[in-house]
Design a protein around this motif. Structure first.
Motif, short mmCIF file in Angstrom:
data_model
loop_
_atom_site.label_atom_id
_atom_site.label_comp_id
_atom_site.label_asym_id
_atom_site.label_seq_id
_atom_site.Cartn_x
_atom_site.Cartn_y
_atom_site.Cartn_z
N PRO A 91 0.82 -1.23 0.00
CA PRO A 91 0.00 0.00 0.00
C PRO A 91 0.85 1.27 0.00
O PRO A 91 0.51 2.25 -0.65
N ILE A 92 1.96 1.24 0.71
CA ILE A 92 2.86 2.41 0.76
C ILE A 92 3.52 2.60 -0.60
O ILE A 92 3.62 3.71 -1.12
N ILE A 93 3.96 1.51 -1.20
CA ILE A 93 4.65 1.57 -2.49
C ILE A 93 3.71 2.09 -3.57
O ILE A 93 4.13 2.85 -4.45
N LEU A 94 2.44 1.72 -3.52
CA LEU A 94 1.48 2.24 -4.49
C LEU A 94 1.40 3.77 -4.40
O LEU A 94 1.20 4.44 -5.42
N LEU A 95 1.58 4.30 -3.21
CA LEU A 95 1.59 5.76 -3.06
C LEU A 95 2.79 6.39 -3.76
O LEU A 95 2.71 7.53 -4.23
N PHE A 96 3.91 5.67 -3.82
CA PHE A 96 5.12 6.17 -4.51
C PHE A 96 4.80 6.55 -5.95
O PHE A 96 5.45 7.41 -6.53
N PHE A 97 3.87 5.81 -6.54
CA PHE A 97 3.61 5.99 -7.96
C PHE A 97 2.82 7.24 -8.27
O PHE A 97 2.84 7.73 -9.41
N LEU A 98 2.12 7.81 -7.32
CA LEU A 98 1.28 8.98 -7.60
C LEU A 98 2.09 10.21 -8.03
O LEU A 98 1.66 10.90 -8.97
N LYS A 101 -8.35 -11.62 -1.80
CA LYS A 101 -9.35 -10.57 -1.60
C LYS A 101 -8.70 -9.24 -1.27
O LYS A 101 -9.10 -8.20 -1.80
N TYR A 102 -7.71 -9.28 -0.40
CA TYR A 102 -7.01 -8.05 -0.03
C TYR A 102 -6.27 -7.46 -1.24
O TYR A 102 -6.31 -6.26 -1.48
N GLN A 103 -5.60 -8.33 -2.01
CA GLN A 103 -4.85 -7.86 -3.17
C GLN A 103 -5.79 -7.28 -4.23
O GLN A 103 -5.46 -6.27 -4.86
N LEU A 104 -6.94 -7.91 -4.43
CA LEU A 104 -7.91 -7.38 -5.39
C LEU A 104 -8.49 -6.06 -4.91
O LEU A 104 -8.79 -5.17 -5.72
N PHE A 105 -8.66 -5.93 -3.59
CA PHE A 105 -9.12 -4.66 -3.03
C PHE A 105 -8.11 -3.55 -3.34
O PHE A 105 -8.48 -2.47 -3.82
N LEU A 106 -6.81 -3.80 -3.07
CA LEU A 106 -5.77 -2.81 -3.37
C LEU A 106 -5.74 -2.49 -4.86
O LEU A 106 -5.63 -1.32 -5.27
N TYR A 107 -5.82 -3.52 -5.67
CA TYR A 107 -5.78 -3.38 -7.13
C TYR A 107 -6.93 -2.49 -7.62
O TYR A 107 -6.74 -1.55 -8.40
#
Length: 192
Positions: free
Chosen positions: A89-96, A140-146
């Motif tokens: 979740p933190i790494i996904l924020l890096f991409f913004l 389920k958690y991964q699909l939620f993040l996705y």
């Protein structure tokens, strides 16, 4: 080049954030993994610098290569997401931050094409992890993040396309005004 400098700073922030993630113990990277990440950053910086410095970028339809830089930066993020799944979740924020650079030049269609590329790469990562039967992989958690990430990127794409469209219209108006101003100056000179 100023924009490119900002993208280099974004890589530096991503490396610092990665270091902090490992420092607080959310995950750990081997020396080889660090070498790959830093090598990827340096390769990308060198490649884009070379294209800009030699003016090879002007051969592309979008000379700032914003799309290409955004997609390249996601390769860094996707490796981290694979190597540090607890920090995803933190790494996904890096991409913004890299994704927001599109506001400066991408149309809505170009932005949405980037979203499709990024989500395709992310889909491949999830498929790989699923078929590997990776320990701790909760579908389920991964699909939620996705899904959340996809919605967020799509919203950014529409907002960015809107802002980019306003910038293009303002630029066209400025050129129109400049042209009218030049015509008036020419007429004044002729009358003198």
């Amino acid at each position: 080049m100023r924009r490119f400098g900002m993208s280099v700073a974004t890589y530096a922030v991503a490396i610092l954030a990665t270091f902090l993630i490992t420092l607080i113990g959310i995950g750990d990277l081997s020396i080889a993994q660090w070498a790959i990440l830093i090598g990827l950053c340096l390769f990308g910086i060198s490649l884009f610098f070379f294209l800009f410095y030699t003016n090879a970028n002007v051969r592309f339809s979008e000379p700032s290569l914003t799309r290409e830089q955004i997609i390249y930066s996601f390769l860094y993020a996707i490796l981290l997401m694979y190597w540090l799944p607890e920090a995803r979740p933190i790494i996904l924020l890096f991409f913004l931050p890299p994704f927001s650079f599109g506001v400066l030049s991408l149309t809505l269609r170009q932005y949405l094409a980037v979203v499709v590329w990024v989500m395709g790469i992310y889909t491949a990562l999830l498929g790989l992890e699923y078929f590997q039967g990776r320990q701790g992989f909760m579908i389920k958690y991964q699909l939620f993040l996705y899904t959340l990430f996809g919605i967020l990127l799509t919203w950014f794409a529409f907002f960015g396309g809107f802002v980019s469209n306003i910038r293009r219209r303002l630029k066209a108006k400025k050129e129109e005004i400049q042209k009218a101003n030049d015509e008036i100056k020419t007429e004044v000179e002729e009358r003198k």
